[in-house]
Design a protein around this motif. Structure first.
Motif, mmCIF file in Angstrom:
data_model
loop_
_atom_site.group_PDB
_atom_site.id
_atom_site.type_symbol
_atom_site.label_atom_id
_atom_site.label_comp_id
_atom_site.label_asym_id
_atom_site.label_seq_id
_atom_site.Cartn_x
_atom_site.Cartn_y
_atom_site.Cartn_z
ATOM 1 N N ARG A 2 4.942 -3.623 -14.775
ATOM 2 C CA ARG A 2 6.218 -4.320 -14.600
ATOM 3 C C ARG A 2 6.014 -5.674 -13.936
ATOM 4 N N ARG A 62 14.551 -3.324 -5.099
ATOM 5 C CA ARG A 62 13.518 -3.920 -5.956
ATOM 6 C C ARG A 62 14.106 -4.302 -7.315
ATOM 7 N N ARG A 70 8.838 -2.076 1.004
ATOM 8 C CA ARG A 70 7.797 -1.134 1.440
ATOM 9 C C ARG A 70 8.485 0.005 2.188
ATOM 10 N N ALA A 118 3.624 1.088 -12.668
ATOM 11 C CA ALA A 118 4.365 0.068 -11.931
ATOM 12 C C ALA A 118 3.683 -1.294 -12.046
ATOM 13 N N ARG A 149 11.845 -9.485 1.982
ATOM 14 C CA ARG A 149 10.803 -8.491 2.252
ATOM 15 C C ARG A 149 11.414 -7.425 3.162
ATOM 16 N N GLY A 209 6.443 3.947 -8.578
ATOM 17 C CA GLY A 209 5.806 2.651 -8.411
ATOM 18 C C GLY A 209 6.170 1.949 -7.116
ATOM 19 N N LEU A 210 6.748 2.674 -6.168
ATOM 20 C CA LEU A 210 7.105 2.065 -4.883
ATOM 21 C C LEU A 210 5.927 2.160 -3.911
ATOM 22 N N SER A 211 5.846 1.198 -2.990
ATOM 23 C CA SER A 211 4.776 1.208 -1.995
ATOM 24 C C SER A 211 5.260 1.949 -0.754
ATOM 25 N N GLY A 261 2.452 6.993 -12.036
ATOM 26 C CA GLY A 261 3.548 6.130 -11.581
ATOM 27 C C GLY A 261 3.034 4.846 -10.955
ATOM 28 N N ALA A 277 0.829 -1.205 0.000
ATOM 29 C CA ALA A 277 0.000 0.000 0.000
ATOM 30 C C ALA A 277 0.859 1.247 0.000
ATOM 31 N N SER A 278 0.373 2.248 -0.711
ATOM 32 C CA SER A 278 0.959 3.574 -0.635
ATOM 33 C C SER A 278 -0.100 4.532 -0.137
#
Lengths: 374, 197
Positions: free
Chosen positions: A373, B35, B43, A370, B19, B59-61, A366, A339-340
């Motif tokens: 990918r 990643r 995360r 993602a 993780r 695209g990172l959480s 973004g 989650a973001s």
């Protein structure tokens, strides 16, 4: 694909159903008006469902048939936009209970040949989502690349991930909440009472007379519209400026610009929206409490989800304030979901999600990219 | 993109596919490297919304939140590594944060600037002023570093809390330096920790 009559602008379908509603009613048939943008790929893996807000509609990025205005999210959805229709097949449908072509109180009850009016069953956010799932079945889409929504659309996105975990790969929830607060319910009740206090409402049976409760609906819209703006935004736009006059008139005409603006908002709204739909959809919002549907613990709603989540709030939104989004983020963390969450800065209050926001564009673009990918 | 030296040490010692939770992840540089190069499920938690937006845009959480309060929401043992780089000294309760890291992660990487580096000592001893150095560039009244810590302080804290040190790396001028006189000679330390349980 392009000549498939299911795809394109201004589509509608009557699905046999039945649709089992949370209120216990088996509803059928189910009319759904929708639009699609872009091209569905051969394995139907590039579909994004965009869910609209309370008074929104399926005209996401196309001209509105009544107002002639551009689609409500034309700045977000289109070729080269953050929700890029060159890459993704985008679906937006009019929610169940609304009035732009999907089944709602203004559509005909096949049992009586008359408009449903207040005989239309009370619906929930989850019922709207179930109807959308039936539409996706019809379109041949098993799994969504993403479901995206702001405000009530965000609630549908959350409900999608919770109700159909195997059908959602990513969810974007903007300026939304996992439940309606007492204050949210209170504002809606003001709106509903304004409609029902209008003698032209006639217990909801005003269609035949073609004389709807426009005054009541306009007041409902005026009250709600205040909640979509921030105090700072109102002050910056109007302050105490007078409307086309040098001095106060010592009467009850719209002396102030803000009064004139709200009156205009109310009047413009009644041309495009049905008062009974407003009652039903606000009710669905008030009934929404995703945690309650999952044993009282919001994290439980996301336990079986495989989706990535992106939650966005705006710092001046007091309708669905950041604390609501943060509690969603906490629940997603507790459920171990990827989650973001980000609170963006904007002077425009709740409506910020519909307006120019380069940061929102970057976050959504973004986040969606993602997913390709993976 | 080249990683900051302390982050490069961390990246070099994280297992493939691990993780990881990066607490105070900034714009996500370490997460993106882990990643993309090591197939990690990364995360992040970050206070600054501009940084969060930049990371999510890649695209990172990343969750916008505060290590001082929001670590409590993460379940036990949900990550292989919890990472806290250059953030320990900015937290209100570094000891609580450390405990949370080792509750959430099976291992924790912690890096921090060493307040006992000789330059810092000299500045205080001879100048009589709070040090402003390359790694501590902001004046005392504006610095986010509210809990200055030395390598020996840190070693004492982890010993007192029964935390095992699995690895330690020391940096001076971006070069690794020995552990013998680290408390005097290292500008910067990276520890790999494991809870004793």
């Amino acid at each position: 694909m392009s000549d498939d009559p299911r795809f394109g602008l201004r589509r509608s379908v009557t699905l046999p159903g039945p649709l089992r509603l949370d209120g216990g009613v088996l509803f059928s048939p189910v009319d759904i008006a929708y639009e699609t943008y872009g091209t569905l790929n051969s394995d139907a893996s590039n579909a994004i469902l965009v869910c609209h807000a309370l008074t929104g509609d399926q005209h996401l990025a196309s001209e509105h048939p009544v107002t002639g205005k551009p689609g409500w999210w034309a700045r977000m959805v289109g070729p080269g936009k953050p929700i890029d229709t060159n890459r993704w097949f985008v679906v937006c449908s009019n929610v169940l209970g609304s009035c732009l072509g999907s089944s709602g109180p203004a559509t005909i009850n096949p049992a009586t040949g008359q408009p449903w009016g207040m005989h239309f069953p009370v619906i929930t956010i989850r019922d709207m989502v179930r109807a959308q799932a039936m539409l996706l079945d019809h379109l041949g889409i098993d799994r969504l690349f993403a479901v995206v929504g702001g405000s009530m659309g965000g609630m549908q996105a959350l409900s999608w991930a919770a109700t159909f975990p195997e059908r959602v790969r990513a969810a974007v929830v903007i300026a939304s909440a996992a439940r309606h607060s007492a204050q949210n319910i209170a504002f809606h009740e003001v709106g509903r009472q304004a409609i029902m206090a209008d003698p032209k409402w006639r217990g909801g049976a005003y269609y035949e007379a073609q004389d709807p409760p426009a005054a009541g609906l306009a007041v409902a819209r005026m009250a709600a519209h205040i909640t979509y703006l921030s105090e700072a935004g109102l002050t910056a736009k109007f302050g105490r400026k007078l409307q086309g006059r040098e001095a106060k008139t010592f009467g009850f005409d719209a002396d102030f610009q803000v009064e004139s603006y709200l009156r205009h908002q109310g009047l413009a709204f009644v041309d495009r929206f049905d008062a009974n739909s407003y009652l039903y959809i606000t009710r669905a919002l008030d009934y929404f409490d995703l945690a309650e549907e999952h044993g009282g613990l919001l994290a439980n709603a996301f336990r079986s989800s495989q989706a990535r989540f992106c939650v966005v709030s705006f710092d001046t939104d007091w309708l669905y304030p950041t604390a609501e989004s943060r509690s969603i983020a906490h629940a997603l963390n507790a459920a171990g979901a990827p989650a973001s969450f980000v609170e963006l800065s904007s002077p425009f209050g709740h409506d910020a999600f519909l307006l120019e926001s380069p940061e929102l564009d970057r976050v959504i673009g973004g986040f969606l990219a993602a997913g390709e990918r993976q | 993109m080249t990683l900051r030296p302390d982050l490069a040490i961390i990246a070099a010692h994280v297992n493939r596919g691990a993780r990881i939770l990066d607490v105070g992840c900034g714009d996500g540089a370490l997460m993106a490297a882990l990643r993309d190069q090591q197939g990690c499920d990364a995360r992040g938690l970050e206070l600054d919304p501009v940084n969060v937006a930049a990371a999510v845009g890649q695209g990172l959480s990343v969750i916008q939140g505060d290590a001082d309060t929001d670590l409590a929401d993460y379940p036990d043992d949900s990550f292989d590594y919890a990472i806290l780089s250059q953030t320990l000294q900015t937290t209100r309760r570094p000891d609580w944060v450390l405990e949370q890291l080792l509750r959430i992660g099976r291992h924790a990487f912690v890096s921090f600037p060493n307040f006992a580096h000789w330059r810092v000592r000299a500045s205080l001893l001879f100048g009589g002023r709070m040090p402003v150095t390359r790694l501590l560039p902001i004046a005392w009244y504006a610095t986010p570093n509210i809990h200055h810590v030395t390598i020996d302080d840190f070693r004492a804290l982890v010993k007192e809390r029964g935390i095992a040190i699995e690895g330690a790396w020391f940096l001076s001028g971006d070069q690794q330096t020995g552990s013998g006189m680290a408390n005097l000679l290292a500008e910067h330390a990276v520890f790999l920790l494991k809870a004793d349980r």
